[in-house]
Design an enzyme around this catalytic site. Structure first.
Site, mmCIF file in Angstrom:
data_model
loop_
_atom_site.group_PDB
_atom_site.id
_atom_site.type_symbol
_atom_site.label_atom_id
_atom_site.label_comp_id
_atom_site.label_asym_id
_atom_site.label_seq_id
_atom_site.Cartn_x
_atom_site.Cartn_y
_atom_site.Cartn_z
ATOM 1 N N ASP A 64 0.815 -1.234 0.000
ATOM 2 C CA ASP A 64 0.000 0.000 0.000
ATOM 3 C C ASP A 64 0.840 1.272 0.000
ATOM 4 O OD1 ASP A 64 0.599 -0.954 2.688
ATOM 5 O OD2 ASP A 64 -0.741 0.584 3.491
ATOM 6 N N HIS A 145 8.118 -1.067 12.702
ATOM 7 C CA HIS A 145 7.015 -1.626 11.924
ATOM 8 C C HIS A 145 7.410 -3.016 11.422
ATOM 9 C CE1 HIS A 145 3.337 -1.559 9.685
ATOM 10 N NE2 HIS A 145 3.923 -1.559 8.504
HETATM 11 ZN ZN LIG Z 1 0.526 0.769 5.387
HETATM 12 ZN ZN LIG Z 2 3.113 -1.195 6.547
#
Ligand SMILES: [Zn+2]
Ligand SMILES: [Zn+2]
Length: 312
Positions: A64, A145
């Site tokens: 994304d 992340h």
């Molecule tokens: Zn994302």
């Molecule tokens: Zn991500």
């Protein structure tokens, strides 16, 4: 002038209201793109963002955040572009972006330079196009992340102090080119042989503006450090409080956690972005939760432009 325009504010997948991640930062006529989710080029057209850009900054390589570069580069190729493009991203950028650039049968008719960056790097002196970057730098910081993600902080250099014309006159400096020298901090020679220094006539240097873009991340110390005193902190807020466990499991932040980061960093303003599809139509709940911690919070929408003025 410094402003940011949100081109995509949805987490993971597009919705009717929101496209996936991308943000354009425009500073003194120069456009920088942060992330390039699928469909970003059309969002640029819709919201009037220039295609005359030479740098794109990626925080990580979840789909994304980068799939849009495939189409954007092709479109730029159709526009007889000759200037090179520089793509920045964390470790893995060369492989992932390299594949994205080569996908398909068309040849990209301009140079694409892929540069891997790591926390602590300062993207300073040139913009990859040979043009000097004299007024600001971009600092790379680590985010949490799940492996190698980074965020970016744009820091303008200090500005000269405020010039006080009354004090210059009182010191006997005539209006004209000598004022310009004083403004630059130089000592000037007067016709009567006296020397007048800028001290006392020109105030202390004033800070430039700071805009911080986190990309996807858990709330973390590295972001707080990078965002100290930021004029604008753009922090992901994928979830609300009721899904705070899910935020932890998936390496994302809640709106409240983003607000705690803004508070700890003493940022001036917080913009929440990368919101889960359930908040696509209304993210009021996220704003409410965040404002309980940090009042100067808004949530981004596709097409929203925010000006970033100087603090003084
Ligand atoms: Zn994302
Ligand atoms: Zn991500």
């Amino acid at each position: 002038m410094l402003s940011v325009t949100f081109l995509g504010t949805s987490a993971a997948r597009p919705t009717v209201e929101r496209n996936v991640s991308a943000m354009a930062l425009v500073r003194e006529g120069e456009t920088l793109l942060f992330e390039c989710g699928e469909g970003t080029q059309r969002q640029m057209m819709r919201y009037g963002v220039s295609f005359a850009l030479s740098e794109i900054f990626f925080t990580h390589f979840h789909a994304d955040h980068f799939l849009g570069v495939i189409g954007l580069i092709r479109t730029l190729g159709l526009q007889t572009r000759a200037e090179p493009m520089v793509l920045y991203g964390p470790k893995g950028a060369k492989k992932v972006l390299g594949q994205a650039i080569q996908l398909g049968v068309e040849r990209v008719p301009f140079g694409v330079d892929i540069r891997e960056v790591k926390p602590g790097d300062v993207i300073g002196s040139d913009n990859g196009n040979g043009a000097p970057r004299t007024a600001y730098q971009i600092q790379v910081f680590g985010t949490e992340h799940g492996g190698g993600s980074v965020g970016y902080a744009l820091r303008e250099h200090e500005r000269s102090g405020r010039f006080d014309p009354d004090k210059a006159r009182a010191a006997g400096v005539p209006e004209g080119y000598l004022w310009g020298k004083l403004q630059k901090g130089e000592t000037v020679d007067l016709a009567d042989g006296r020397k007048v220094s800028a001290e006392g006539i020109v105030g202390a240097k004033r800070p430039g503006r700071v805009v911080v873009f986190t990309g996807d991340t858990r709330p973390c110390a590295a972001v707080i450090d990078a965002a100290q005193g930021a004029d604008l902190l753009i922090h992901e807020a994928t979830f609300g409080e009721e899904e705070k466990e899910r935020a932890k499991e998936t390496g994302h932040s809640t709106a409240r956690e983003a607000a705690q980061v803004a508070l700890a960093a003493k940022a001036r303003r917080l913009v929440l972005s990368h919101v889960s599809a359930r908040y696509s139509i209304s993210a009021d709940e996220l704003v409410k939760e965040a404002r309980e911690v940090f009042k100067e919070t808004i949530v981004a929408k596709d097409g929203m432009t925010i000006e970033v003025p100087f603090a003084d």
